[in-house]
Design a protein around this motif. Structure first.
Motif, PDB file in Angstrom:
ATOM      1  N   GLN B   3       0.881  -1.169   0.000  1.00  0.00           N
ATOM      2  CA  GLN B   3       0.000   0.000   0.000  1.00  0.00           C
ATOM      3  C   GLN B   3       0.918   1.218   0.000  1.00  0.00           C
ATOM      4  N   GLU B  35      -2.352   8.364  10.828  1.00  0.00           N
ATOM      5  CA  GLU B  35      -2.860   6.992  10.932  1.00  0.00           C
ATOM      6  C   GLU B  35      -2.781   6.289   9.571  1.00  0.00           C
ATOM      7  N   GLN B  36      -3.162   7.041   8.533  1.00  0.00           N
ATOM      8  CA  GLN B  36      -3.112   6.452   7.182  1.00  0.00           C
ATOM      9  C   GLN B  36      -1.676   6.107   6.813  1.00  0.00           C
ATOM     10  N   ALA B  38       0.755   5.361   8.752  1.00  0.00           N
ATOM     11  CA  ALA B  38       1.245   4.217   9.533  1.00  0.00           C
ATOM     12  C   ALA B  38       0.795   2.887   8.929  1.00  0.00           C
ATOM     13  N   SER B  39      -0.341   2.901   8.189  1.00  0.00           N
ATOM     14  CA  SER B  39      -0.853   1.656   7.624  1.00  0.00           C
ATOM     15  C   SER B  39      -0.215   1.317   6.272  1.00  0.00           C
ATOM     16  N   CYS B  40       0.631   2.223   5.752  1.00  0.00           N
ATOM     17  CA  CYS B  40       1.196   1.995   4.409  1.00  0.00           C
ATOM     18  C   CYS B  40       2.528   1.249   4.487  1.00  0.00           C
ATOM     19  N   SER B  41       2.843   0.580   3.359  1.00  0.00           N
ATOM     20  CA  SER B  41       4.077  -0.207   3.324  1.00  0.00           C
ATOM     21  C   SER B  41       5.221   0.519   2.614  1.00  0.00           C
ATOM     22  N   SER B  66       5.910  11.897  11.573  1.00  0.00           N
ATOM     23  CA  SER B  66       5.333  10.681  10.989  1.00  0.00           C
ATOM     24  C   SER B  66       6.337   9.974  10.089  1.00  0.00           C
ATOM     25  N   CYS B  70       7.871   6.142  10.318  1.00  0.00           N
ATOM     26  CA  CYS B  70       7.679   5.134   9.263  1.00  0.00           C
ATOM     27  C   CYS B  70       8.983   4.735   8.594  1.00  0.00           C
ATOM     28  N   SER B  74      10.634   2.421  11.601  1.00  0.00           N
ATOM     29  CA  SER B  74      10.086   1.161  11.080  1.00  0.00           C
ATOM     30  C   SER B  74      10.812   0.634   9.857  1.00  0.00           C
ATOM     31  N   LYS B  76      10.639   1.258   6.712  1.00  0.00           N
ATOM     32  CA  LYS B  76       9.857   0.924   5.516  1.00  0.00           C
ATOM     33  C   LYS B  76      10.455   1.629   4.293  1.00  0.00           C
TER      34      LYS B  76
END
Lengths: 264, 213
Positions: B3, B35-36, B38-41, B66, B70, B74, B76
Motif C-alpha cells: 500500500q 494513521e493512514q 502508519a498503515s502503508c508499506s 510521521s 515510518c 520502522s 519501511k
C-alpha cells in the motif's frame, strides 16, 4: 548515450477533437485525441504539448475534466495551454496531472500570473507560447488571442519580460509557418534564443526530421516541436500518426556532431 | 500487502504519479494523515518547488515526525522524487532550512555552463549510469529518464550513490541507503523505464521482513 534534444508533438484541441490549423486558422479535423495520444504514448515520445485553441474564445477556462482523462493516458511530460487566466486554473491543471502550463494571452495581459504560478510550482512549470508574426525587415511582432491581437511591446522586450516574470521555457511559434510545412523560421528562433536564458522550443513549419536538427544547431533551440509532420502523411495530408525512430534521430545528431568535429 | 502513501504536502503535481501507480496496479493514497501513513508499506515523497517551502510544509503538516517513525524507526521503503530526493540531504544552496538529513549530502546549484547546449534548468531525457548493485535500475543501455532540475545532490559517501548522470558535470541522479531511495528524475514521466523503476521500488521489502525470512 548522447543527450538528444526533445522532439515534441503538439496536439491542437478544439471541442475535445484533435484538429490542425494553417496559419492559426482553418482548423481541420484530424481525429479522436485519445486514440492519437495512446499511439504517441506507445511510441514513447519525449514530451507532449496540448493546446486547446478555442478555450480563450469562450472564456470558459480550461476543460480540466477532459485534460485529466488525457493526462491519465500519458506517461511522458505534458504541457497544457489554452484559456488559463488564474492561479486556480493552474492548480486544477497540475492536480489533473499536467506538468507544465502554457500561457499566451495571459502572459501579456496579466504578466504577474506567470510570477504567481512560478512561485508555487517553479519556473520550469511555466511556459509562454510566444506566437510571432513576421514584419518587414526581418523583425517580428508577438501576437495573442489566437493571433488576432498584437502585443504592444518590442518583440525582444516582450520575450525578456516573460522570463523576468518567471517563465521557465518559451515555445516560439511562427504564425506564418503554422501548418505550412516549409521548415522552421530559423531567424525567428535565433531571435528568441538570443534574448533568452531559458530553454526555447521551436515550433511552426517543420516538414522533415532535418528541420529538427536545424532548429537546434542553427536556431540554438533546446527542443523542437511540430504538429503536421506527426499526424499527416503525403501531399494530400492523409492522417497517419508517426514519430521519428529514436535511433534515426540519434544518428542524425551524432553524424552532425562528427561533421562539426571534422570541420574544426 | 503493498500500500503506497504518496506524501501530500502541497508541493507540486501529484496527479501524474498517482496515474502511474494506478497503471502499475498498486493501491496508492495521497495523504498526510498520521494513521493512514502508519498503515502503508511504501512511501513516495514527490515534490516540485523550492527547498525551504517544502521543509516548511512538511513541518506544518506534522509530517517530519510521521516520516521519522515510518521510514527511520520502522525501516519501511521510502522513495524521494526530484525535490523529494533533495530533501534527504542535510542542506541546500537553494534555502536556509536544514533538510531531513537522512543521507549525508548537500544540495548544490548547477554552475552556469558556457555551452549554449547546456541551459539550466536541466530539462531533458538523459541516461543514468547505475551502480551494478542498485535494485532500482534495469542496468540496460536504452534506459532513460526525464529530468527537470536546477539543483543536484552532492553525496559525502560514494556508497550512497545509486546512479550518476552527465550534464556539463557528472552529478548524482539516484541515491540509496538501506530502505531509503531517491531519484532526481521523474519516473512517473519516463514511460516504461519509469514504470519499471517504480515497480522495482515497490518490490523492495521492509528491511525487518527480509531479516525474518
Amino acid at each position: 548515450m548522447i543527450r538528444l534534444p526533445r522532439i515534441i508533438p503538439i496536439l491542437q484541441l478544439s471541442k475535445r477533437q484533435l484538429v490542425k490549423t494553417i496559419r492559426f486558422r482553418k482548423p481541420t479535423y484530424v481525429g479522436d485525441p485519445m486514440n492519437i495520444l495512446r499511439i504517441f504514448n506507445d511510441k514513447e515520445v519525449d514530451e507532449l504539448v496540448i493546446l486547446d485553441i478555442d478555450a480563450h474564445r469562450n472564456e470558459r477556462g480550461p476543460d480540466t475534466d477532459y485534460i485529466q482523462q488525457v493526462a491519465a493516458e500519458c506517461f511522458m511530460p505534458i504541457t497544457y495551454g489554452g484559456g488559463i487566466t488564474s492561479l486556480e486554473h493552474a492548480d486544477e491543471l497540475f492536480a489533473a496531472g499536467v506538468d507544465k502550463v502554457c500561457l499566451n494571452t495571459s502572459a501579456y495581459t496579466q504578466p504577474e500570473l506567470l510570477t504567481s504560478i512560478a512561485n508555487k510550482y517553479g519556473s520550469q512549470a511555466v511556459v509562454v507560447s510566444v506566437d510571432a508574426r513576421k514584419r518587414m525587415f526581418g523583425t517580428y511582432t508577438a501576437v495573442i488571442r489566437g493571433a488576432t491581437q498584437n502585443v504592444r511591446l518590442k518583440f525582444a522586450d516582450y520575450v525578456r519580460r516573460c522570463q523576468n516574470q518567471g517563465c521557465g521555457e518559451i515555445l516560439v511559434n511562427s504564425v506564418d509557418r503554422d501548418g505550412i510545412m516549409s521548415g522552421y523560421d530559423l531567424n525567428l528562433i535565433k531571435t528568441v534564443t538570443d534574448h533568452s536564458c531559458v530553454p526555447v522550443v521551436a515550433c511552426g513549419g517543420a516538414a522533415t526530421n532535418l528541420d529538427f536538427l536545424s532548429a537546434v544547431k542553427e536556431g540554438n533551440a533546446a527542443a523542437a516541436a511540430a504538429a503536421s509532420i506527426f499526424v499527416f502523411q503525403g501531399p494530400h495530408r492523409a492522417v497517419l500518426v508517426s514519430y521519428p525512430d529514436r535511433k534515426h534521430i540519434m544518428e542524425m545528431f551524432d553524424d552532425n556532431c562528427r561533421q562539426c568535429q571534422n570541420v574544426a | 500487502m503493498t500500500q503506497v502513501a504518496v506524501i501530500d504536502y502541497g508541493m507540486g503535481n501529484t496527479g501524474s504519479l498517482l496515474n502511474m501507480l494506478r497503471r502499475i496496479g498498486v493501491a496508492a493514497i495521497l495523504t498526510h494523515e498520521k494513521e493512514q501513513l502508519a498503515s502503508c508499506s511504501h512511501f513516495i515523497l514527490p515534490g516540485v518547488g523550492s527547498f525551504d517551502s517544502a521543509m516548511t510544509n512538511l513541518k506544518n503538516r506534522d509530517l517530519l515526525c510521521s516520516l521519522q517513525e515510518c521510514v527511520i524507526d520502522s525501516q519501511k521503503p521510502f522513495l524521494g522524487i526530484c525535490l523529494g530526493m533533495q530533501l534527504l540531504a542535510h542542506s541546500s544552496e537553494e534555502g536556509q532550512l536544514p533538510g531531513l538529513g537522512w543521507i549525508d549530502a548537500a544540495v548544490k546549484k548547477f554552475p552556469a555552463f558556457s555551452d549554449p547546449a547546456l541551459p539550466v534548468p536541466h530539462m531533458s531525457w538523459n541516461s543514468a549510469e547505475s551502480s551494478p548493485n542498485s535494485d532500482l535500475f534495469a542496468h540496460s543501455a536504452e534506459e532513460r529518464f526525464y529530468f527537470v532540475h536546477s539543483y543536484y545532490m552532492a553525496c559525502e559517501h560514494e556508497s550512497d550513490i545509486a546512479a550518476t548522470t552527465e550534464y556539463g558535470i557528472t552529478f548524482t541522479s539516484a541515491v540509496n541507503r538501506n530502505n531509503i531511495f531517491g531519484v532526481q528524475f521523474h519516473p512517473e514521466k519516463s514511460h516504461r523505464f519509469g514504470k519499471e523503476l517504480l515497480s522495482r521500488f515497490l518490490d523492495v521489502k521492509k528491511v525487518a521482513d527480509d531479516q525474518t525470512t
